[in-house]
Design a protein around this motif. Structure first.
Motif, PDB file in Angstrom:
ATOM      1  N   UNK A 248       5.062 -49.417 -38.742  1.00 64.79           N
ATOM      2  CA  UNK A 248       5.085 -48.127 -38.070  1.00 64.79           C
ATOM      3  C   UNK A 248       3.669 -47.830 -37.601  1.00 64.79           C
ATOM      4  N   UNK A 258      -0.482 -45.369 -41.005  1.00 70.27           N
ATOM      5  CA  UNK A 258       0.907 -45.793 -41.181  1.00 70.27           C
ATOM      6  C   UNK A 258       1.057 -47.309 -41.264  1.00 70.27           C
TER       7      UNK A 258
ATOM      8  N   UNK B 173       2.816 -26.671 -50.120  1.00 77.05           N
ATOM      9  CA  UNK B 173       1.402 -27.042 -50.169  1.00 77.05           C
ATOM     10  C   UNK B 173       0.695 -26.599 -48.896  1.00 77.05           C
TER      11      UNK B 173
ATOM     12  N   UNK C 264       8.228 -39.581 -60.554  1.00 78.78           N
ATOM     13  CA  UNK C 264       7.706 -39.032 -59.295  1.00 78.78           C
ATOM     14  C   UNK C 264       8.845 -38.570 -58.386  1.00 78.78           C
ATOM     15  N   UNK C 265       8.643 -37.431 -57.732  1.00 75.82           N
ATOM     16  CA  UNK C 265       9.643 -36.911 -56.798  1.00 75.82           C
ATOM     17  C   UNK C 265       9.455 -37.478 -55.390  1.00 75.82           C
ATOM     18  N   UNK C 267       7.399 -36.303 -53.384  1.00 77.65           N
ATOM     19  CA  UNK C 267       7.314 -35.076 -52.572  1.00 77.65           C
ATOM     20  C   UNK C 267       6.050 -35.030 -51.728  1.00 77.65           C
ATOM     21  N   UNK C 269       3.117 -33.944 -52.529  1.00 73.50           N
ATOM     22  CA  UNK C 269       2.194 -32.838 -52.818  1.00 73.50           C
ATOM     23  C   UNK C 269       0.795 -33.356 -53.162  1.00 73.50           C
ATOM     24  N   UNK C 272      -1.148 -34.262 -50.062  1.00 74.74           N
ATOM     25  CA  UNK C 272      -1.487 -33.128 -49.194  1.00 74.74           C
ATOM     26  C   UNK C 272      -2.702 -32.377 -49.730  1.00 74.74           C
ATOM     27  N   UNK C 300       0.547 -36.133 -42.805  1.00 75.20           N
ATOM     28  CA  UNK C 300       1.683 -36.913 -43.275  1.00 75.20           C
ATOM     29  C   UNK C 300       1.369 -37.359 -44.693  1.00 75.20           C
ATOM     30  N   UNK C 304       6.219 -40.076 -48.573  1.00 72.63           N
ATOM     31  CA  UNK C 304       7.477 -39.642 -47.964  1.00 72.63           C
ATOM     32  C   UNK C 304       8.288 -40.842 -47.488  1.00 72.63           C
ATOM     33  N   UNK C 305       9.590 -40.678 -47.509  1.00 71.70           N
ATOM     34  CA  UNK C 305      10.498 -41.807 -47.307  1.00 71.70           C
ATOM     35  C   UNK C 305      10.350 -42.451 -45.931  1.00 71.70           C
ATOM     36  N   UNK C 306       9.997 -41.672 -44.918  1.00 71.50           N
ATOM     37  CA  UNK C 306       9.920 -42.207 -43.552  1.00 71.50           C
ATOM     38  C   UNK C 306       8.589 -42.872 -43.222  1.00 71.50           C
ATOM     39  N   UNK C 307       7.640 -42.829 -44.144  1.00 72.12           N
ATOM     40  CA  UNK C 307       6.265 -43.182 -43.787  1.00 72.12           C
ATOM     41  C   UNK C 307       6.134 -44.593 -43.205  1.00 72.12           C
ATOM     42  N   UNK C 309       8.743 -46.495 -42.145  1.00 68.91           N
ATOM     43  CA  UNK C 309       9.999 -46.835 -41.484  1.00 68.91           C
ATOM     44  C   UNK C 309       9.724 -47.178 -40.027  1.00 68.91           C
ATOM     45  N   UNK C 318      10.493 -48.856 -49.171  1.00 75.43           N
ATOM     46  CA  UNK C 318      11.732 -48.078 -49.197  1.00 75.43           C
ATOM     47  C   UNK C 318      11.960 -47.254 -50.464  1.00 75.43           C
ATOM     48  N   UNK C 319      11.212 -47.530 -51.530  1.00 78.35           N
ATOM     49  CA  UNK C 319      11.507 -46.842 -52.789  1.00 78.35           C
ATOM     50  C   UNK C 319      10.316 -45.996 -53.253  1.00 78.35           C
ATOM     51  N   UNK C 320      10.601 -45.039 -54.132  1.00 83.63           N
ATOM     52  CA  UNK C 320       9.524 -44.201 -54.669  1.00 83.63           C
ATOM     53  C   UNK C 320       8.479 -45.056 -55.402  1.00 83.63           C
ATOM     54  N   UNK C 323       6.086 -46.657 -53.079  1.00 83.76           N
ATOM     55  CA  UNK C 323       5.174 -45.729 -52.406  1.00 83.76           C
ATOM     56  C   UNK C 323       4.101 -45.201 -53.360  1.00 83.76           C
TER      57      UNK C 323
END
Lengths: 285, 263, 372
Positions: A248, A258, B173, C264-265, C267, C269, C272, C300, C304-307, C309, C318-320, C323
């Protein structure tokens, strides 16, 4: 200690140049060849790139995405992108009318090592849409045939309908100075007389000598593992195997992060890497 | 300016719900006139009693399917519409309507209506996409006006509306909200899709999950965190079910952890 | 507006070598209010302010809002150099495509007319992060948007005298960072002791001169003692921090990532609120007139799941767990490879913000101890 002033730089990587869509040439049901020409003739005239480099196409309002340039590096009046419609931007693109104006940034990144392979034998291995960034290299070899040694091309597609540049493939197949072999994963329509199976079946059809030979490889992520194994068997050293990686990309210039693969930015350090470089980077292939 | 003819024909319909999502559209006072310049709005009971038989280019459907008649209506709308959009929590997760899932429906009818022999309902509340093909979903209870405008703009320009595949935590956040989980509250933000602009946490209320689960929601970790904060089974279950009782993954994880038969 | 001559303002950007130009000064705490007031005449002033039980950087109009006694802020001051949302260009689609950039030199387009600003009270860890960005975002092409803001921001740093919760700045060796600051403050009884570190800093002093007096030798000595005493008062929570990249060489396939992934969620946070994180996403926005629009970059997160993709649907992480691992490798292995600096300044914001209570000190200690 660096001071803000040293951050200044004459290169603004976020400068867009406008280009006009000249024509769309269908290749497969979902893939088209798009020919563009910069609106400013001066920019078009200066436009050069290395085979394997990519460019960022903007359709304002819809977004921006990177695409490997697909035309010959020796063509100066326009340039081609070959794009499969799989996302938001590409779906809009296929419905654009000729003369529509889009934006471009680039070209960016490192392409195939065209200088290093001068006078050497070249094996090109393309899988599916992966043939696209390889085509400028092939065309350059053909157009400057004396500059290079043997040219062997291995190309695999999912099915016969998905073969790109069919006219050219035919010509390549008939040239004596190119050894061209192709395969398809499956042939449901029974219209294919050639090889069946993934691209690695072609290693039985072609004799690759490791001496003075470079391999340029591009295809889906899954392909690399198998192709690399075959090349290793043949005895091609890692620093003579080159891969184009897909990730990406948003910025194209090493800012957005990315496309990181290990410590390398695919957009800046790649997209073409030698296998020796890539091997050190975790999760690359 | 597009002519009336070239404008997409747009309709709004409501199934079982409070109509709050359509109201949210009506609340877009500043933008409404500009929106109407781009679309041919033929059916919108918040603004007009006019009816239109279809077909529609875009049909927004809010609410849940609670009985056979509504199901038939939804199927009919699907057939008449090029693009069908599920609007709001009731349509996308079942929303609060799904609270009755898993309960004894006869008992519930009895307690609400007394003599309930005339009340016909389907046994479960499901998102609309379980019944018909849904092209897009706009989540929330109610939906967010800015998401609606963003969606409509993308549709009108022929683009693909983007999905927010991240959790409410991102929006919290960016707003520099104090994390309510860190304050010991039970907040569904970490496993709930963003889009609301952290509507509740920004005013100090923990997220109730009305935007539905975020992709790859780590439900197990959320349950652990809730337990660590001393929440009882009852409270955890109620929290998860509020807007997401029809979300299988949520309920499966709850059941696995809390061993409650009817979930 | 314009008490400071325009010419001088313009010269900020061409100031060359930073150096300590004058001997240290003293600013009485009571003079903070007139100091801020004077600055607001020519600059937008940002600084730490209270937000319920925590602190955030925000615009200051009154000296009394400024809370130099803050521990840490929810978001780091990076938000003033890389805003969470930033227009990269504006465009109109018809009658013909027209693109305008905020980087253009015209008066009104210069970052859409953004004002010069000063940030008051940046702690050492955040200063180190700003320097980190100066380096990492200029590897090949400098990020022109950040550069533009960076050139227009004056930084007044503030030495930390007490460790804040969850931080480990002594281990990251960012406890005493002053680089990047134009002025550096140290609290000394009822005053602030002021080191003038750059000519820009000197300009600020010259502009507000009447409020400052020279520091005495004793005051200098007291400050020096205060600062050295931090060696004892700040704990080294992650000893041999600099060995982390090396230690990450093992354990890439380890089970700790799956364990972390369970908690881990995803998320985002942590990234960020991280002062060194800088990843962004780019999106086009079209206004309701369906003609005007802008290309916007947003913060960004690699969590996050799309990072990772790509078009066509392949996801490289693809998995937490994949990441989470990437985040740690990026900070503690990739960035040191790229610019020889570890991408963590020990501020502890990730721990303070994590809704799953994942503790960075624990995590890094695990790695240090060879935990897999």
């Amino acid at each position: 200690m660096t001071y803000p002033v040293s951050l200044r730089h004459e290169k603004n990587a976020y400068q867009y140049n406008k280009a006009r869509l000249v024509r769309i040439t269908p290749q497969t049901p979902d893939t088209n060849l798009y020919t563009f020409e910069y609106v400013d003739p001066g920019i078009q005239k200066q436009f050069t790139f290395t085979p394997g480099q990519f460019i960022l196409l903007s359709i304002f309002g819809y977004g921006e995405a990177p695409f490997g340039i697909c035309s010959s590096p020796n063509k100066t009046d326009s340039f081609d992108l070959c794009i499969r419609s799989v996302g938001k931007l590409t779906n809009v693109l296929q419905n654009l009318n000729p003369d529509s104006v889009v934006g471009f940034r680039g070209p960016f990144g490192h392409g195939w090592p065209m200088d290093e392979v001068k006078g050497k034998n070249i094996v090109i291995i393309g899988g599916g849409i992966g043939l696209v960034p390889l085509r400028p290299a092939i065309l350059d070899v053909i157009e400057n045939r004396d500059n290079y040694g043997k040219l062997q091309i291995m190309y695999g597609a999912r099915c016969p309908e998905e073969l790109l540049f069919k006219d050219e493939l035919y010509l390549w197949g008939n040239r004596r100075d190119i050894e061209y072999v192709a395969t398809v994963d499956r042939d449901d329509e029974h219209c294919w007389a050639g090889n069946i199976g993934v691209v690695t079946v072609l290693f039985d059809r072609i004799n690759i000598s490791p001496k003075d030979t470079y391999a340029l490889v591009c295809g889906p992520p899954i392909m690399y593992k198998f192709v690399l194994r075959e090349l290793e068997k043949i005895g091609l050293p890692d620093d003579r195997v080159f891969l184009s990686l897909e990730r990406r990309m948003k910025c194209g210039v090493g800012h957005c992060s990315h496309c990181l693969v290990g410590s390398k930015f695919v957009c800046q350090d790649g997209p073409v890497f030698s296998y020796a470089e890539v091997k050190a980077q975790r999760g690359a292939v | 300016m597009p002519t009336e003819k070239s404008k997409p024909v747009v309709a709004f319909y409501g199934l079982t719900c409070c109509a709050g999502c359509q109201l949210e559209v009506l609340n877009l006072e500043e933008e409404l006139l500009e929106i109407l310049g781009h679309i041919n709005l033929v059916q919108f009971r918040m603004g007009s009693s006019a009816k239109h038989p279809g077909p529609y280019d875009v049909c927004f459907v809010e609410g849940s399917v609670t009985n056979e008649a509504e199901l038939a209506h939804l199927k009919e709308l699907r057939e008449k519409s090029k693009v069908l959009v599920a609007l709001g929590a009731c349509a996308t997760t079942g929303g609060v309507n799904a609270l009755r899932n898993g309960r004894n429906i006869e008992e519930l009818k009895q307690s609400v209506y007394g003599d309930a022999s005339h009340v016909r309902t389907l046994p479960q509340i499901q998102p609309l996409k379980e019944y018909v093909k849904v092209d897009y979903e706009l989540q929330g209870c109610p939906i967010a006006g800015d998401e609606f405008i963003e969606f409509l703009t993308a549709l009108l320009t022929g683009g693909e509306p983007s999905e927010k595949n991240y959790a409410v935590c991102v929006e919290c956040r960016l707003k520099e909200n104090i994390c309510l989980m860190k304050e010991g509250e039970l907040c569904l933000g970490p496993i709930t899709r963003a889009g609301c602009g952290a509507r509740c946490p920004s005013v100090g209320f923990p997220c109730e999950g009305c935007w539905g689960p975020v992709p790859q929601a780590n439900v197990e970790s959320e349950i652990n965190m809730f337990s660590q904060k001393g929440a009882s089974f009852d409270v955890v279950v109620r929290k998860f079910r509020m807007f997401n009782a029809s979300m299988e993954d949520f309920m499966k994880q709850l059941k696995k952890r809390l061993d409650i038969e009817w979930l | 507006m314009g008490l400071l001559p325009e010419k001088v303002l313009n010269e900020w950007v061409i100031i060359m070598a930073p150096r300590s130009t004058t001997s240290p000064l003293i600013l009485k705490k009571g003079d903070i209010t007139p100091f801020i007031k004077k600055l607001t005449h020519i600059l937008t002033v940002y600084g730490p302010v209270a937000k319920k039980t925590q602190f955030v950087f925000d615009e200051i109009s009154e000296g009394s809002q400024l809370r130099l006694d803050y521990d840490t802020t929810i978001l780091p001051p990076k938000k003033y150099f890389i805003p969470p949302q930033e227009e990269m260009v504006r465009f109109s689609l018809s009658p013909q495509l027209n693109i305008t950039s905020p980087l253009e030199e015209s008066e009104e387009a210069t970052l859409w007319n953004g004002k010069r600003f000063v940030i008051v009270g940046i702690h050492s860890c955040d200063l180190a992060a700003i320097k980190f960005h100066d380096k990492i975002l200029t590897q090949v092409y400098p990020d022109p948007y950040r550069t533009h803001r960076r050139e227009r921001g004056i930084i007044i740093g503030l030495n930390c005298l007490t460790p804040c919760e969850e931080s480990f700045c002594k281990s990251t060796m960012t406890l005493s960072s002053t680089e990047g600051a134009d002025l550096m403050l140290t609290e000394l009884h009822d005053s602030y002791y002021v080191d003038v570190l750059t000519e820009t800093g000197q300009l600020v002093i010259d502009y507000t001169k009447s409020l400052f007096s020279s520091a005495s030798k004793e005051q200098s000595k007291s400050v020096e003692q205060l600062l050295t005493s931090r060696e004892d008062t700040f704990p080294d929570l992650i000893p041999e921090f600099e060995k982390l990249p090396e230690r990450l060489q093992v354990g890439y396939e380890g089970e700790m990532w799956a364990r972390l992934g369970n908690r881990c969620f995803g998320c985002g946070a942590c990234t960020l609120v991280c002062p060194t994180c800088f990843c962004f996403d780019v999106k086009d926005r079209v206004e309701l007139d369906l003609n005007q629009g802008s290309r916007v970059r947003n913060w960004d997160s690699c969590q996050l799941v799309d990072f990772a993709l790509v078009a066509g649907g392949h996801n490289f992480r693809p998995t937490i767990p994949s990441r989470v691992r990437f985040r740690i490798y990026h900070k503690f292995w990739i960035e040191p490879e790229q610019i020889q600096v570890i991408g963590c300044v020990g501020c502890g914001r990730c721990t303070r913000t994590c809704p799953a209570d994942i503790d960075m000190i624990e995590l890094l200690t695990d790695i240090q101890e060879g935990g897999t």
